[in-house]
Design an enzyme around this catalytic site. Structure first.
Site, mmCIF file in Angstrom:
data_model
loop_
_atom_site.group_PDB
_atom_site.id
_atom_site.type_symbol
_atom_site.label_atom_id
_atom_site.label_comp_id
_atom_site.label_asym_id
_atom_site.label_seq_id
_atom_site.Cartn_x
_atom_site.Cartn_y
_atom_site.Cartn_z
ATOM 1 N N LYS A 126 4.005 -6.247 -7.914
ATOM 2 C CA LYS A 126 2.749 -5.707 -8.445
ATOM 3 C C LYS A 126 2.089 -6.703 -9.389
ATOM 4 O O LYS A 126 0.885 -6.923 -9.326
ATOM 5 C CB LYS A 126 3.019 -4.366 -9.140
ATOM 6 C CG LYS A 126 3.386 -3.265 -8.132
ATOM 7 C CD LYS A 126 4.017 -2.031 -8.753
ATOM 8 C CE LYS A 126 4.523 -1.115 -7.626
ATOM 9 N NZ LYS A 126 5.200 0.083 -8.119
ATOM 10 N N GLN A 139 7.168 2.727 -13.642
ATOM 11 C CA GLN A 139 7.936 2.568 -12.403
ATOM 12 C C GLN A 139 8.974 3.684 -12.278
ATOM 13 O O GLN A 139 9.717 3.959 -13.222
ATOM 14 C CB GLN A 139 8.609 1.182 -12.392
ATOM 15 C CG GLN A 139 9.343 0.851 -11.120
ATOM 16 C CD GLN A 139 8.431 0.645 -9.916
ATOM 17 O OE1 GLN A 139 7.228 0.439 -10.053
ATOM 18 N NE2 GLN A 139 8.998 0.702 -8.735
ATOM 19 N N ASP A 141 -1.396 5.504 -10.734
ATOM 20 C CA ASP A 141 -0.446 6.019 -9.741
ATOM 21 C C ASP A 141 -0.904 7.361 -9.176
ATOM 22 O O ASP A 141 -0.407 7.808 -8.138
ATOM 23 C CB ASP A 141 0.924 6.249 -10.400
ATOM 24 C CG ASP A 141 1.940 5.172 -10.051
ATOM 25 O OD1 ASP A 141 1.825 4.575 -8.962
ATOM 26 O OD2 ASP A 141 2.856 4.956 -10.860
HETATM 27 N N1 LIG Z 1 5.354 4.524 -10.385
HETATM 28 C C1 LIG Z 1 5.648 4.030 -9.200
HETATM 29 N N2 LIG Z 1 4.653 3.683 -8.350
HETATM 30 C C2 LIG Z 1 4.926 3.162 -7.126
HETATM 31 O O1 LIG Z 1 3.992 2.855 -6.348
HETATM 32 C C3 LIG Z 1 6.293 2.977 -6.744
HETATM 33 C C4 LIG Z 1 7.286 3.369 -7.658
HETATM 34 N N3 LIG Z 1 6.935 3.891 -8.859
HETATM 35 N N4 LIG Z 1 8.599 3.236 -7.346
HETATM 36 C C5 LIG Z 1 9.018 2.644 -6.101
HETATM 37 C C6 LIG Z 1 7.993 2.785 -5.004
HETATM 38 C C7 LIG Z 1 8.159 1.809 -3.866
HETATM 39 N N5 LIG Z 1 6.942 1.027 -3.808
HETATM 40 C C8 LIG Z 1 6.732 -0.021 -2.905
HETATM 41 C C9 LIG Z 1 5.664 -0.891 -2.977
HETATM 42 C C10 LIG Z 1 5.532 -1.953 -2.096
HETATM 43 C C11 LIG Z 1 6.461 -2.185 -1.109
HETATM 44 C C12 LIG Z 1 6.300 -3.355 -0.199
HETATM 45 O O2 LIG Z 1 5.314 -4.070 -0.252
HETATM 46 N N6 LIG Z 1 7.269 -3.626 0.690
HETATM 47 C C13 LIG Z 1 7.255 -4.762 1.625
HETATM 48 C C14 LIG Z 1 8.642 -5.330 1.800
HETATM 49 C C15 LIG Z 1 9.257 -5.855 0.550
HETATM 50 C C16 LIG Z 1 10.712 -6.254 0.799
HETATM 51 O O3 LIG Z 1 10.930 -7.347 1.327
HETATM 52 O O4 LIG Z 1 11.606 -5.431 0.487
HETATM 53 C C17 LIG Z 1 6.793 -4.319 2.989
HETATM 54 O O5 LIG Z 1 6.969 -3.141 3.330
HETATM 55 O O6 LIG Z 1 6.300 -5.159 3.738
HETATM 56 C C18 LIG Z 1 7.500 -1.313 -1.002
HETATM 57 C C19 LIG Z 1 7.632 -0.243 -1.886
HETATM 58 C C20 LIG Z 1 6.127 1.423 -4.817
HETATM 59 N N7 LIG Z 1 6.670 2.440 -5.526
#
Ligand SMILES: Nc1nc(=O)c2c([nH]1)NC[C@@H]1CN(c3ccc(C(=O)N[C@@H](CCC(=O)O)C(=O)O)cc3)C=[N+]21
Length: 280
Positions: A47, A91, A114
């Site tokens: 982020k 988070q 969020d």
């Molecule tokens: N307050 C809060 N807000 C959130 O938005 C929040 C959170 N807590 N806790 C955890 C989850 C999870 N999350 C992700 C964001 C981006 C990818 C992302 O970009 N993933 C990549 C892969 C990354 C890798 O290589 O593992 C993809 O799917 O291509 C994944 C998961 C936001 N979250």
């Protein structure tokens, strides 16, 4: 058709960057992270990196694993009171001794990028969304960008979490879909899923959704973040078989995840604009 969250998020981040450059605004996102869970640390780093890319200032508050609810609330209150901060992201998940609801409710609804505060959830369910949770918001952007029609379609959301399933259902209702929300107590999950023109899966089981559970021509959205027996990142959907039957599908990685981050950036700019308007 593969719905590339990677490509669409790149495109949206580029145009955000330009918009921020020309806006004269100084948007700032503050993140709060508790403890040292490696996955959470990685997401928060991603982020901050996205902020750097588009010209959003970012600040990180790091609190120890043993923190109390009131210490987290106090950190949030400082950010609420700081006029240079436009977005606050705590988070999740938080350690078990911390009252997550109390922390979420302590975030000023005007800085809740969020979209988890009950005020913003209420606005979303009333059909007047302000800050939309980033994961379902990013999925709506994908539908939009790929011209996927939702009105009158049968949508099935699997999962009823506050961050994904519930707001996803609200957004689909707002877009005139007919929505079914399934969860662990659903009687015949497979039969429900098979009815879906639009299937959104937030189950959390690696490659759980097989070809025979999906209707021919369905649009399939994979919110799963799982690791298979070889430790590889994979979604809830068995992509290789389901992609042959679906009309459109998101991969993991490169689907929903990057859209979540792009939407967070969009929400932060939106907040910066709102706060600038308040001053004029
Ligand atoms: N307050 C809060 N807000 C959130 O938005 C929040 C959170 N807590 N806790 C955890 C989850 C999870 N999350 C992700 C964001 C981006 C990818 C992302 O970009 N993933 C990549 C892969 C990354 C890798 O290589 O593992 C993809 O799917 O291509 C994944 C998961 C936001 N979250």
């Amino acid at each position: 058709m593969i719905l590339s969250g990677k490509d669409i998020s790149e495109k949206r981040l580029e145009s955000l960057k330009e918009e921020i450059e020309n806006s004269g605004l100084n948007p700032c996102l503050a993140t709060v992270i508790v403890g040292n869970d490696p996955a959470s640390q990685m997401y928060v780093r991603m982020k901050h990196r996205a902020c750097d890319r588009v010209g959003i200032k970012s600040a990180g508050v790091e609190l120890p694993e043993e923190v109390t609810t009131s210490e987290v609330v106090e950190a949030v209150s400082k950010l609420n009171a700081d006029p240079s901060v436009h977005g606050i992201l705590v988070q999740l998940p938080l350690p078990k001794q911390v009252d997550t609801e109390a922390v979420i409710e302590s975030v000023s609804p005007e800085k809740d990028v969020d979209g988890f505060h009950p005020y913003n959830i209420g606005q979303l369910f009333s059909g007047r969304p302000q800050f939309v949770p980033c994961t379902p918001g990013g999925i709506m952007t994908l539908f939009n960008e790929y011209g996927i029609e939702l009105s009158g379609k049968k949508a099935v959301v699997v999962g009823r979490s506050v961050d994904v399933g519930r707001p996803m259902a609200a957004l689909l209702i707002n877009a005139d879909a007919t929505v079914t929300v399934c969860h662990s107590r659903t009687k015949d999950l497979e039969a429900e899923m098979k009815e879906a023109d639009i299937l959104v899966s937030a189950i959390g089981k690696a490659r759980f959704v097989k070809e025979e559970m999906v209707k021919e021509g369905a649009v399939v959205i994979d919110v799963g973040i799982n690791y298979d027996e070889n430790g590889n990142l994979c979604g809830d959907i068995d992509f290789d078989t389901v992609s042959k039957k679906s009309s459109a599908i998101t991969p993991v990685p490169g689907g929903v995840g990057p859209m979540t981050i792009a939407t967070l950036m969009e929400n932060t700019l939106k907040s910066a604009k709102y706060h600038a308007d308040l001053q004029n």
